[in-house]
Design a protein around this motif. Structure first.
Motif, PDB file in Angstrom:
ATOM      1  N   ASN B 493      42.510  42.498  29.920  1.00 24.72           N
ATOM      2  CA  ASN B 493      41.895  41.197  29.654  1.00 24.72           C
ATOM      3  C   ASN B 493      40.810  40.890  30.681  1.00 24.72           C
ATOM      4  N   ARG B 494      40.021  39.909  30.369  1.00 31.23           N
ATOM      5  CA  ARG B 494      38.889  39.558  31.215  1.00 31.23           C
ATOM      6  C   ARG B 494      39.314  39.100  32.617  1.00 31.23           C
ATOM      7  N   ASP B 495      40.546  38.621  32.740  1.00 31.86           N
ATOM      8  CA  ASP B 495      41.027  38.225  34.077  1.00 31.86           C
ATOM      9  C   ASP B 495      41.655  39.400  34.831  1.00 31.86           C
ATOM     10  N   GLY B 496      41.531  40.596  34.258  1.00 36.54           N
ATOM     11  CA  GLY B 496      42.080  41.773  34.936  1.00 36.54           C
ATOM     12  C   GLY B 496      43.534  42.035  34.635  1.00 36.54           C
ATOM     13  N   SER B 497      44.156  41.153  33.868  1.00 39.28           N
ATOM     14  CA  SER B 497      45.565  41.392  33.523  1.00 39.28           C
ATOM     15  C   SER B 497      45.653  42.477  32.453  1.00 39.28           C
ATOM     16  N   VAL B 498      46.809  43.136  32.428  1.00 44.17           N
ATOM     17  CA  VAL B 498      46.979  44.298  31.556  1.00 44.17           C
ATOM     18  C   VAL B 498      48.236  44.120  30.706  1.00 44.17           C
ATOM     19  N   GLU B 499      48.117  44.469  29.427  1.00 41.90           N
ATOM     20  CA  GLU B 499      49.256  44.394  28.509  1.00 41.90           C
ATOM     21  C   GLU B 499      49.419  45.714  27.785  1.00 41.90           C
ATOM     22  N   ALA B 500      50.669  46.022  27.458  1.00 45.91           N
ATOM     23  CA  ALA B 500      50.948  47.161  26.584  1.00 45.91           C
ATOM     24  C   ALA B 500      51.875  46.663  25.487  1.00 45.91           C
ATOM     25  N   VAL B 530      51.767  45.218  34.848  1.00 47.00           N
ATOM     26  CA  VAL B 530      51.602  45.491  33.417  1.00 47.00           C
ATOM     27  C   VAL B 530      52.636  44.684  32.636  1.00 47.00           C
ATOM     28  N   GLN B 531      52.162  43.854  31.757  1.00 50.15           N
ATOM     29  CA  GLN B 531      53.074  43.106  30.891  1.00 50.15           C
ATOM     30  C   GLN B 531      53.335  43.949  29.644  1.00 50.15           C
ATOM     31  N   SER B 600      33.223  49.615  45.694  1.00 49.49           N
ATOM     32  CA  SER B 600      34.368  49.350  44.824  1.00 49.49           C
ATOM     33  C   SER B 600      34.403  47.895  44.383  1.00 49.49           C
ATOM     34  N   LEU B 601      35.126  47.663  43.320  1.00 53.19           N
ATOM     35  CA  LEU B 601      35.443  46.317  42.841  1.00 53.19           C
ATOM     36  C   LEU B 601      36.933  46.293  42.557  1.00 53.19           C
ATOM     37  N   THR B 602      37.574  45.156  42.804  1.00 52.06           N
ATOM     38  CA  THR B 602      38.956  45.062  42.357  1.00 52.06           C
ATOM     39  C   THR B 602      38.941  45.045  40.834  1.00 52.06           C
ATOM     40  N   LEU B 603      40.121  45.385  40.270  1.00 57.09           N
ATOM     41  CA  LEU B 603      40.208  45.374  38.803  1.00 57.09           C
ATOM     42  C   LEU B 603      39.859  43.985  38.284  1.00 57.09           C
ATOM     43  N   ARG B 604      40.301  42.982  39.012  1.00 56.48           N
ATOM     44  CA  ARG B 604      40.057  41.607  38.596  1.00 56.48           C
ATOM     45  C   ARG B 604      38.552  41.297  38.574  1.00 56.48           C
ATOM     46  N   GLN B 605      37.867  41.751  39.641  1.00 55.90           N
ATOM     47  CA  GLN B 605      36.414  41.533  39.680  1.00 55.90           C
ATOM     48  C   GLN B 605      35.726  42.331  38.570  1.00 55.90           C
ATOM     49  N   ALA B 606      36.158  43.559  38.437  1.00 55.99           N
ATOM     50  CA  ALA B 606      35.507  44.441  37.466  1.00 55.99           C
ATOM     51  C   ALA B 606      35.669  43.905  36.050  1.00 55.99           C
ATOM     52  N   ALA B 607      36.876  43.363  35.777  1.00 54.46           N
ATOM     53  CA  ALA B 607      37.165  42.916  34.420  1.00 54.46           C
ATOM     54  C   ALA B 607      36.229  41.790  33.992  1.00 54.46           C
ATOM     55  N   THR B 608      35.775  40.989  34.933  1.00 52.78           N
ATOM     56  CA  THR B 608      34.867  39.896  34.574  1.00 52.78           C
ATOM     57  C   THR B 608      33.533  40.425  34.067  1.00 52.78           C
ATOM     58  N   LYS B 609      33.269  41.718  34.336  1.00 51.39           N
ATOM     59  CA  LYS B 609      32.005  42.299  33.878  1.00 51.39           C
ATOM     60  C   LYS B 609      32.098  42.838  32.458  1.00 51.39           C
ATOM     61  N   GLN B 611      32.335  43.203  28.384  1.00 52.02           N
ATOM     62  CA  GLN B 611      31.457  42.550  27.420  1.00 52.02           C
ATOM     63  C   GLN B 611      32.173  41.479  26.605  1.00 52.02           C
ATOM     64  N   GLY B 612      33.393  41.738  26.212  1.00 50.35           N
ATOM     65  CA  GLY B 612      34.114  40.753  25.384  1.00 50.35           C
ATOM     66  C   GLY B 612      35.222  40.098  26.172  1.00 50.35           C
ATOM     67  N   GLU B 613      36.180  39.572  25.428  1.00 51.42           N
ATOM     68  CA  GLU B 613      37.314  38.917  26.084  1.00 51.42           C
ATOM     69  C   GLU B 613      38.340  39.912  26.572  1.00 51.42           C
ATOM     70  N   HIS B 614      38.428  41.023  25.895  1.00 49.02           N
ATOM     71  CA  HIS B 614      39.323  42.059  26.394  1.00 49.02           C
ATOM     72  C   HIS B 614      38.867  43.425  25.881  1.00 49.02           C
ATOM     73  N   ILE B 615      39.389  44.423  26.551  1.00 44.05           N
ATOM     74  CA  ILE B 615      39.206  45.787  26.070  1.00 44.05           C
ATOM     75  C   ILE B 615      40.557  46.224  25.527  1.00 44.05           C
ATOM     76  N   SER B 616      40.530  46.730  24.325  1.00 47.01           N
ATOM     77  CA  SER B 616      41.790  47.123  23.703  1.00 47.01           C
ATOM     78  C   SER B 616      41.667  48.545  23.178  1.00 47.01           C
ATOM     79  N   ALA B 617      42.702  49.311  23.397  1.00 47.77           N
ATOM     80  CA  ALA B 617      42.741  50.661  22.832  1.00 47.77           C
ATOM     81  C   ALA B 617      44.118  50.905  22.258  1.00 47.77           C
ATOM     82  N   GLN B 618      44.146  51.498  21.103  1.00 47.94           N
ATOM     83  CA  GLN B 618      45.416  51.783  20.451  1.00 47.94           C
ATOM     84  C   GLN B 618      45.480  53.279  20.181  1.00 47.94           C
TER      85      GLN B 618
END
Lengths: 323, 781
Positions: B493-500, B530-531, B600-609, B611-618
């Protein structure tokens, strides 16, 4: 479980006031709730006596032990005086059930609980003890059943506390609306041929109010041995208590009682006779144990209990004699 | 099928023994090979269960904990007859009781007991005591129980048979007629209640007879195993909420998808109208792989009442009708030459799965290369609760018998049992379809023997005095199964949080935590970051948790999805660093330039860059393994003390040397192995479904009289995990739930023999069984 009324008794008199026909007395509730859940007991009213003050005391004055019926099995197991003097009773309490159950189960409830026979406990079997025609154990699954006096109903008495208490010649006080009566515990329990539907002489309007164990003579030691299929939460298949008055290695007086052997705790008089006045040896203990089993009438599935009892009886004797 | 374009190198073998590298053809877009565990930061390290706190504090919601607004309570009416035709069912009294909202009569059985006798029968035939017949739903559990009792069932009792020997006779009452029995696999015949034999091994009886006649030693013996119930702590149960737009089912299941698909089919709904949720479940062991009859009952009651309905089996219903491990009576003939080479093996088995089929045994022919083998296994149908898959179906039975026979043969040849297995557990002949599990078992024997102190083992019946100690061992085998449909979605997600996310449910083995570990390994973050959300058919398809497939099937798609999400994230943030995505890496919660980690960037910083609200891969595992290959091993050692006067066996110690490919989380892995050993011990010594021979009723349908090993029965359990790389998938994980319970009962039985010198070929080895065996020796002597 059926719907029922709840009555809290705060005194013995309270009990009599509310104890109408169809009531059941609840102390720890361990047995009663089980019976109600299985549909074996369907009381219209449950009378809670757990909160009656003073009925959970254990006193040992002048060598006589007075045990309130509401004392828990844990309390018996941990009581320093009982452990010291009436060792087999503390051992039996400690070996029963699980720590959680021992914290709830009372000694009174333990003595008065209904049999654990799986035919009795299952409402699908209209067995003789429940008023039916048949003792299903006779030709059925009787591996845990009685090896003595089992022709009419093959239950074994379920109380772990009863075995040592009978061996120690305990008496019990029963209180009813008209007063108190006292009798030896050994006489309190009844065989199926006396009453097929109850295990003791308690009247419907009575409650058990005290257990008394007489002073033991000097040099008396006791030991309890339980054998089950597992150590965690299991009912005994064979149980023996030896209470021996010893003079060095000579047994001056013996009281031997078997549990899980018959519909009531069974005094093994053959053993008592065989070892009294004798020096206790492993051979004597073993031959005495064999003598106790001569009159056994094992059923189709429980002949193995003879060998087990032989071990359990001789071990109880040996350990009580500290040989 | 995806194009196989890459051939990277993977670890293969056992570190310290035979580790090498191998090239594999892998599908497109697979993550790169993982290093062996010692080089990884998360996988292979002990990570406490992420949901452990929720479980021990009671915050975790199991199906039994689900309470919905307006929810009703269901209660079953079960047969009190062992075999009967139902003449009538009168529900009028029950329906009059205030608070009763629905009554439902079961029109057909969904599993086990088979179909109706004939199409015009109104009710299913009763084939065992405890068979569900009807159900009610009411506003309270008490009213529901009262109403269930008020339903009057009129039976026309029929002859029945529960004893397997009786059931085999030609004149025995027919439990299930050939026409209505569940379909058989292969060309097997049914005669009376006996269906079979199903044959395996391929050799002819004549060839076996000849080889045995020419053998230097032959074991001929019969072994018996009992019926064991699953005894899951959370009974079978469902909460069904039938609404016009969707049927929602909270299920205590090992397969959210099976329940969804079965219910969609049963209620004639499209799959998009059925949602199944299993946030937590309290044990299945194979018995909850399908919806069974209970989900349909809960659904019907909910549909009729127009309100959610909770239907949980009580313990008696559970023990009688919710499945069991079939019994077995196995006659074995096994021969060998003086040099220790096996010559021939013949197994004839009759087992009962109750009013069902599925009593085959397994394991014996999969372990050692035997020149000639013939197995003949028959189902004997009886009027008893139907079986359900149970932790390594058939294998604990088969191995209990076979690994004892192997020990008996070793004794006849005067060879130490461990040494004997060195001789017979060898590579299969070139060109045959075999496994390499022998390699891992060889190592397991070495480490296990050392741990238990095998070299100090004494001859049978060496101890004087009534308590005799002994040491024994047995080996196991299991298939390395996987299911290609397992799918996982990973979101950053854009805030750097991660879900599976996946529909896969956690049967209790800890897949949530392991999925988090895989994502964490790939993204260079911590598992707790990881949530993981599982157990909901709204998520991408999972797999059924059966056959020890969950970790094997779910970790590769999880890794692949994490890998693809990472690639996308790196692609999107690479311009920030002014480098190519391939120049970037992720670790310690940061994205950095590999050539210059200070950038380097933290994941949180990087995630703000992004393009959308989240990156999703299935990603899915796909229906391909990198290689077909090894089965699994497992070698267990037992030390017992037998009281020869009381017949009681105390298992003092078990050493369990097991393998499961790449170990993922040592903590949950050890947990599974402990559980397998404990269940195997309980099977060996205690558990037994006992039916009254006069009525066919179960006499021990509760946890007081159905005995299960408790705390005092626990031995010291030493778990040794042998890491074995097989280069089979992008994680190379395999399952452990089943193999861990396969050899236990046989290892204990072999130890008992070593203790007392009397062979116990029957389980459970209760004091009765032991004393009777000792008495038989005495009277023979």
């Amino acid at each position: 479980m059926n719907a029922f009324e709840w009555a809290d008794a705060c005194s013995i008199q309270d009990v009599f006031a509310v104890n109408v026909k169809g009531s059941a007395i609840k102390a720890g509730g361990v047995d009663l709730v089980d019976l109600m859940k299985e549909g074996i007991a369907n009381p219209a009213r449950v009378i809670n006596i757990r909160n009656i003050a003073g009925l959970n005391q254990i006193n040992m004055d002048a060598g006589v032990a007075k045990i309130g019926p509401l004392a828990t099995l844990s309390a018996l197991a941990e009581h320093a005086g009982l452990k010291q003097t009436y060792t087999a009773l503390a051992q039996a309490a400690a070996a029963a059930a699980t720590p959680q159950i021992r914290n709830m189960a009372t000694v009174g409830g333990n003595l008065l609980q209904r049999p654990r026979c799986w035919y009795f406990r299952n409402d699908q079997f209209a067995c003789a003890r429940k008023g039916g025609d048949l003792c299903y154990a006779q030709r059925g699954e009787n591996q845990y059943h009685a090896i003595f006096q089992n022709g009419l109903c093959a239950i074994v008495h379920p109380s772990a506390a009863a075995t040592p208490l009978v061996a120690m010649n305990a008496t019990i006080e029963l209180t009813g609306p008209k007063g108190k009566r006292e009798m030896p515990l050994e006489e309190f329990f009844v065989m199926p041929n006396v009453n097929l539907h109850a295990e003791n002489k308690l009247e419907p309007d009575e409650i058990l109010t005290e257990i008394r164990i007489p002073a033991l003579q000097a040099g008396t030691r006791s030991h309890y041995v339980k054998q089950a299929e597992m150590e965690s939460h299991d009912w005994p298949i064979a149980e023996a208590v030896a209470v021996l008055q010893m003079d060095d290695k000579i047994c001056k007086k013996a009281s031997i009682v078997l549990g899980a052997a018959a519909p009531t705790p069974r005094r093994a008089t053959e053993v008592e006779t065989a070892i009294t006045g004798k020096e206790i040896t492993a051979e004597l203990a073993r031959s005495a144990a064999k003598a106790a089993l001569r009159r056994a009438t094992p059923m189709t599935q429980n002949r193995y209990k003879l060998a087990m009892f032989e071990a359990v009886i001789s071990r109880a004797i040996m350990r009580a004699a500290a040989i | 099928m995806a194009a196989e374009t890459e051939t990277p190198k993977y670890a293969l073998g056992i570190p310290g023994v035979n580790l090498e590298e191998v090239q594999r053809n892998v599908p497109e877009n697979e993550p790169p090979p993982l290093a062996i565990n010692e080089k990884l930061h998360t996988i292979g390290k002990s990570v406490p269960r992420l949901d452990g706190r929720a479980k021990v504090t009671g915050a975790a919601r199991y199906t039994a904990d689900i309470n919905l607004p307006g929810m009703l309570y269901g209660k079953l009416v079960s047969s009190t007859e062992t075999a009967a035709k139902i003449k009538s069912i009168d529900t009028s009294e029950a329906e009059k009781i205030p608070g009763v909202k629905a009554v439902y009569l079961i029109e057909r059985n969904m599993a086990g007991a088979g179909a109706n006798a004939s199409a015009d029968d109104r009710f299913p035939l009763v084939r065992y005591c405890g068979q569900p017949i009807a159900a009610v739903a009411a506003t309270t559990p008490e009213i529901a129980r009262q109403a269930a009792k008020a339903i009057k069932v009129e039976y026309d009792p029929r002859p029945w048979v529960t004893d397997i020997e009786e059931a085999r006779k030609d004149d025995a009452p027919q439990v299930i007629s050939a026409g209505s029995a569940p379909p058989a696999r292969g060309n097997v015949q049914q005669r009376g209640n006996v269906r079979g034999p199903q044959r395996g091994g391929g050799a002819s009886q004549e060839a076996i007879d000849k080889a045995l006649a020419e053998s230097d030693a032959v074991v001929e013996a019969e072994y018996h195993t009992q019926v064991q119930t699953h005894s899951v702590l959370e009974t079978h149960g469902y909460v069904a909420d039938f609404k016009p737009d969707q049927l929602t089912i909270y299920a205590s299941t090992q397969s959210t998808q099976s329940v969804r698909d079965e219910m969609a089919s049963y209620f004639n709904l499209q799959r998009n109208k059925v949602r199944v949720i299993t946030e937590f479940m309290g044990g299945g062991f194979g018995s909850k792989l399908s919806a069974g009859i209970w989900a349909s009952i809960a659904g019907r009651l909910s549909q009729k009442a127009g309100a959610p309905v909770k239907l949980m089996c009580d313990r008696k219903e559970e023990q009688q009708s919710a499945g069991n491990r079939p019994s077995s009576n196995q006659k074995i003939r096994l021969g060998a030459k003086k040099d220790g080479s096996l010559t021939a093996f013949h197994l004839v088995n009759y087992g009962t799965a109750g009013a069902a089929t599925g009593a085959g045994v397994g394991g014996a022919t999969g372990m050692y290369p035997i020149p000639l083998a013939l197995t003949e296994s028959s189902d004997v149908m009886t009027n008893a609760g139907p079986q359900a898959a149970f932790r390594a179906p058939g294998f604990p039975q088969g191995i209990f018998a076979f690994e004892q026979a192997v020990d008996e043969l070793a004794e006849k040849l005067n060879i130490d049992p461990l040494e004997f297995r060195e001789k017979i557990d060898v590579a299969p002949p070139a060109g045959s379809r075999g496994t390499t599990a022998w390699q891992v078992r060889k190592e397991e024997r070495r480490v296990g023997a050392e741990k238990i102190g095998w070299k100090n083992r004494k001859a049978p019946n060496s101890d004087t005095g009534p308590i005799k100690r002994g040491v024994g061992m047995a080996q196991g085998t299991w298939n390395r199964n996987s299911n290609g449909s397992g799918t996982c979605e990973v979101r950053i997600n854009r805030d750097g949080s991660v879900e599976a996310l996946s529909a896969v449910q956690d049967i209790g083995s800890g897949i949530r935590t392991v999925m988090a570990m895989v994502v964490a390994e790939e993204l260079g973050i911590q598992p707790a970051d990881v949530q993981v959300r599982v157990g909901d058919t709204n998520f991408p398809p999972g797999v059924s948790s059966g056959g020890s497939v969950t970790t094997n099937s779910m970790t590769p798609p999880t890794r692949k999805a994490a890998y693809q999400a990472k690639q996308e994230l790196l692609k999107q943030v690479a311009p920030v660093f002014g480098v190519q995505p391939s120049d970037l890496a992720m670790n310690d919660g940061k994205i950095f330039v590999q050539a210059d980690p200070t950038k380097s960037l933290t994941l949180r910083q990087a995630a703000t860059k992004m393009q959308g609200e989240h990156i999703s891969a299935q990603a899915s595992r796909g229906n391909t393994d990198y290689a077909t290959g090894p089965g699994m091993g497992g070698v267990q050692f037992a030390q017992v003390a037998v009281d020869t006067e009381t017949g009681q066996i105390k298992v003092e110690r078990i050493v369990a040397a097991q393998d499961c490919g790449r170990p993922m989380n040592p903590l949950t892995l050890r947990n599974q192995i402990n559980g397998g050993v404990i269940q195997g011990l309980s099977y060996a010594l205690l558990e037994d479904r006992i039916l009254d021979r006069q009525t066919g009723y179960m006499v021990n349908p509760n946890f007081e009289q159905y005995k299960i090993a408790g705390a005092s029965e626990m031995p010291q359990i030493d778990v040794i995990v042998v890491e074995q790389y097989c280069a089979r998938s992008s994680t190379d994980a395999a399952g452990i739930g089943e193999p861990a319970t396969v050899p236990t009962s046989s290892a204990i039985a072999n130890a008992v023999y070593n203790a007392i010198g009397v062979r116990i070929r029957t389980i459970p080895m209760t004091p009765k069984v032991v004393l009777e065996a000792l008495a038989a020796r005495k009277s023979n002597a």
